[in-house]
Design an enzyme around this catalytic site. Structure first.
Site, PDB file in Angstrom:
ATOM      1  N   HIS A 102     118.345  34.994  96.786  1.00  0.00           N
ATOM      2  CA  HIS A 102     117.274  35.956  96.919  1.00  0.00           C
ATOM      3  C   HIS A 102     115.940  36.120  98.292  1.00  0.00           C
ATOM      4  CE1 HIS A 102     115.588  32.624  94.726  1.00  0.00           C
ATOM      5  NE2 HIS A 102     114.634  33.028  95.066  1.00  0.00           N
ATOM      6  N   GLN A 166     111.553  38.964  94.109  1.00  0.00           N
ATOM      7  CA  GLN A 166     111.791  37.686  94.773  1.00  0.00           C
ATOM      8  C   GLN A 166     113.659  38.725  94.175  1.00  0.00           C
ATOM      9  OE1 GLN A 166     110.853  34.442  93.075  1.00  0.00           O
ATOM     10  NE2 GLN A 166     110.931  33.404  95.128  1.00  0.00           N
ATOM     11  N   ASP A 168     117.193  40.022  94.294  1.00  0.00           N
ATOM     12  CA  ASP A 168     118.357  39.131  94.170  1.00  0.00           C
ATOM     13  C   ASP A 168     118.773  40.025  95.626  1.00  0.00           C
ATOM     14  OD1 ASP A 168     117.610  37.673  92.844  1.00  0.00           O
ATOM     15  OD2 ASP A 168     119.793  36.967  91.745  1.00  0.00           O
ATOM     16  N   ASP A 198     118.968  26.387  97.652  1.00  0.00           N
ATOM     17  CA  ASP A 198     117.654  26.881  96.055  1.00  0.00           C
ATOM     18  C   ASP A 198     119.297  27.707  95.035  1.00  0.00           C
ATOM     19  OD1 ASP A 198     115.692  26.876  95.029  1.00  0.00           O
ATOM     20  OD2 ASP A 198     116.001  29.000  95.328  1.00  0.00           O
ATOM     21  N   GLU A 240     121.191  22.900  94.157  1.00  0.00           N
ATOM     22  CA  GLU A 240     119.825  22.431  93.209  1.00  0.00           C
ATOM     23  C   GLU A 240     120.779  23.582  92.056  1.00  0.00           C
ATOM     24  OE1 GLU A 240     116.165  24.875  91.444  1.00  0.00           O
ATOM     25  OE2 GLU A 240     116.987  25.248  92.778  1.00  0.00           O
TER      26      GLU A 240
HETATM   27  C1  BGC Z   1     112.442  26.600  93.096  1.00  0.00           C
HETATM   28  C2  BGC Z   1     111.170  27.241  92.770  1.00  0.00           C
HETATM   29  C3  BGC Z   1     111.683  28.561  92.931  1.00  0.00           C
HETATM   30  C4  BGC Z   1     112.958  29.268  92.641  1.00  0.00           C
HETATM   31  C5  BGC Z   1     113.153  30.378  93.346  1.00  0.00           C
HETATM   32  C6  BGC Z   1     113.511  26.878  92.057  1.00  0.00           C
HETATM   33  O1  BGC Z   1     114.794  25.945  91.765  1.00  0.00           O
HETATM   34  O2  BGC Z   1     112.978  25.231  93.042  1.00  0.00           O
HETATM   35  O3  BGC Z   1     110.553  26.085  93.313  1.00  0.00           O
HETATM   36  O4  BGC Z   1     110.676  29.038  92.701  1.00  0.00           O
HETATM   37  O5  BGC Z   1     113.800  27.979  93.003  1.00  0.00           O
HETATM   38  O6  BGC Z   1     113.672  30.595  94.136  1.00  0.00           O
END
Ligand code: BGC
Length: 548
Positions: A102, A166, A168, A198, A240
């Protein structure tokens, strides 16, 4: 010898919180440069910087408004180049957060898209019908009620998996994919050593699915990997993926074509459960469900990070137990999780803090330390969102704890009798050989010296007592480690069975009574008598101590 993938230790820091070199009240890249010796002194080898690009900072930089720059509060691209050089000079690699999913609503791409300008009409996910993708969960349950928000300018709804500010990106659009690949290229050519990628499970959307882990998303990540291999082979990629192990495993790809490092989210809350219950049951349950990563890949484990301690990957019963044990007050909770730092979660109890670190360092995977936790830093639950775990790093007991010369920095350093800057500061702990800081250094050094951890085969053994967590690492002849941890508040005695001829040495111990060395003449079982105090631990090594 080539480094095994699990033999990496990472340190995560928030630039805004680390050290303010220019006195404007915000930490900056030059501040990080000033403090690199501290990072290196911990024995870590990868430094992960939270987002540093221009942003309105409504989500502390995860709301990016320009993917190719540095936030003016943090400095310039030149400062970043200097930081990377200074880090390399200390043997540290630097990875930055890359937010693929995003942008900020302030990003010029979104502003163009909402006005249908500049050919960017379809760069985001728009609809007239907000019941589209109805099977998708909401992640920020405390602040959002829908994944769709209506935009007045465009007269349509836009899709967002996180905050409504935010939006996408639309990965179905070839120009978006090309642009984001170019962002990857930009930073690699600039000189970063890799990325923490992320929120990668959410890149694509398909009706009738939960819109997570879709094959199209894996397809794009393979494109990212191909580009990385072309521009900077061996770059460090950490994904992540907050999912169950079976859904996370495919992100490793075949081991060479997707993401080599992935967080292991579900094991983390079960470490806290283990201490709350005084039982290894939850750790055993999740590790039995954890597949081995392909060769060349590794899980990445952590105790805390910049977000809430997520309880998404636990059962209802576990969630109830963890909330009751660790977040009795509603304001300690956020979304599906607990917004507290490590030391306060553990009641600032040194024995439990050491035990959790000892478990972290002997789990299968590369461990991450979160800035401030090496000091036992506290948090501030009166602050909104996750700000309470992102407060300034305390360097000394001077004004603003040595973080800034500004009289009113972006947040005040934690001031609390336990875990406040008066005791949890680097200078004070440097001066005290028994401090947590010195202990964390010893812990990391010990782990790094044991070839079996990170490079060997791993097993969770049955210690015959559920209060004990017994890990074994085996890297072949002459290199074995057994690590036993007492998860309970009672003392436990045991006879640790080891099966190698030769010398077993105790290489790390806390709250543990027993011989420092035991020599065994044969391959037959030898018994090591050990007494562990409440939350005590002892690591034993057979050969294989790395001297490098
Ligand atoms: C980050 C968060 C963030 C989110 C949105 C996550 O997984 O670790 O801190 O708010 O992504 O970008």
């Amino acid at each position: 010898m080539q480094q095994a993938p699990g033999d990496v230790v990472l340190y995560e820091l928030y630039v805004r919180a680390f050290r303010d070199a220019n006195g404007d009240g915000h930490g900056d890249l030059r501040g990080v440069i000033e403090k690199l010796d501290h990072v290196a002194s911990l024995g870590v080898d990868v430094l992960w910087l939270l987002p540093i690009s221009p942003s309105p900072l409504l989500d502390d930089g995860y709301d990016v408004s320009d993917f190719r720059g540095v936030h003016p509060d943090y400095g310039s691209l030149d400062d970043l180049r200097e930081l990377i050089d200074a880090a390399h000079a200390r043997g540290l690699r630097v990875i930055t957060d890359l937010v693929l999913n995003h942008t900020s609503a302030d990003h010029p791409w979104f502003q163009a898209s909402r006005r249908r300008e500049g050919g960017k009409d379809d760069w985001y996910v728009w609809t007239d019908d907000p019941t589209t993708y109805a099977g998708t969960r909401i992640i920020f349950t405390d602040s959002e009620t829908s994944n769709w928000t209506f935009d007045e300018a465009r007269g349509q709804y836009y899709w967002h998996r996180f905050f409504h500010h935010q939006p996408d990106l639309n990965y179905d659009h070839p120009a978006v994919r090309a642009e984001m690949l170019d962002v990857v290229r930009f930073w690699l050519e600039f000189g970063v050593d890799g990325f923490r990628l992320d929120a990668i499970p959410y890149l694509f959307e398909r009706e009738g699915t939960i819109n997570e882990n879709l094959p199209e998303t894996h397809g794009f990540l393979r494109e990212v990997r191909r580009l990385v291999d072309e521009v900077k082979p061996g770059a460090f990629l950490l994904g992540e993926v907050n999912q169950w192990p079976e859904d996370t495993l495919p992100y490793f790809g075949d081991g060479s074509d997707e993401i080599p490092y992935l967080f292991h989210f579900p094991v983390m809350p079960r470490l806290y459960r283990a201490l709350a219950e005084g039982s290894v049951a939850g750790i055993r349950w999740i590790l039995e469900r954890t597949p081995l990563p392909p060769a060349g890949c590794s899980w990445v484990v952590f105790l805390r990070n910049h977000d809430e301690l997520t309880l998404e990957m636990v059962t209802e019963d576990e969630r109830r137990l963890l909330y009751a044990a660790y977040a009795p007050e509603p304001r300690m909770r956020l979304n599906v999780g607990i917004r507290r730092r490590l030391a306060p979660l553990l009641g600032f109890d040194r024995a439990r803090i050491e035990l959790m670190h000892a478990l972290l360092m002997t789990l299968p995977g590369a461990p991450i330390l979160y800035y401030g936790d090496e000091l036992g830093l506290g948090d501030d639950i009166t602050l909104p969102d996750r700000h309470g775990v992102r407060t300034p790093m305390p360097w000394n007991d001077g004004p603003q704890a040595g973080f800034s010369d500004h009289p009113a920095p972006y947040l005040a350093p934690i001031d609390h009798p336990l875990g406040g800057w008066r005791t949890a500061n680097v200078a004070a702990q440097e001066a005290d050989p028994d401090s947590l800081l010195h202990w964390v250094r010893r812990l990391v050094r010990t782990r790094r010296s044991l070839k079996a951890i990170g490079a060997g085969r791993f097993a969770l053994l049955d210690a015959g007592d559920d209060r004990l967590c017994l890990f074994a690492h085996d890297a072949g002849p002459g290199s074995h480690v057994v690590a036993v941890h007492n998860l309970s508040a009672e003392p436990v005695t045991l006879e640790l069975r080891v099966e190698r001829a030769g010398l077993w040495r105790r290489v790390l111990a806390g709250g543990s009574v027993g011989p420092d060395e035991v020599s065994s003449a044969s391959e037959d079982a030898t018994w090591l008598p050990v007494r562990l105090e409440p939350y005590g631990y002892a690591w034993w090594s057979h050969g294989g101590v790395w001297t490098s």
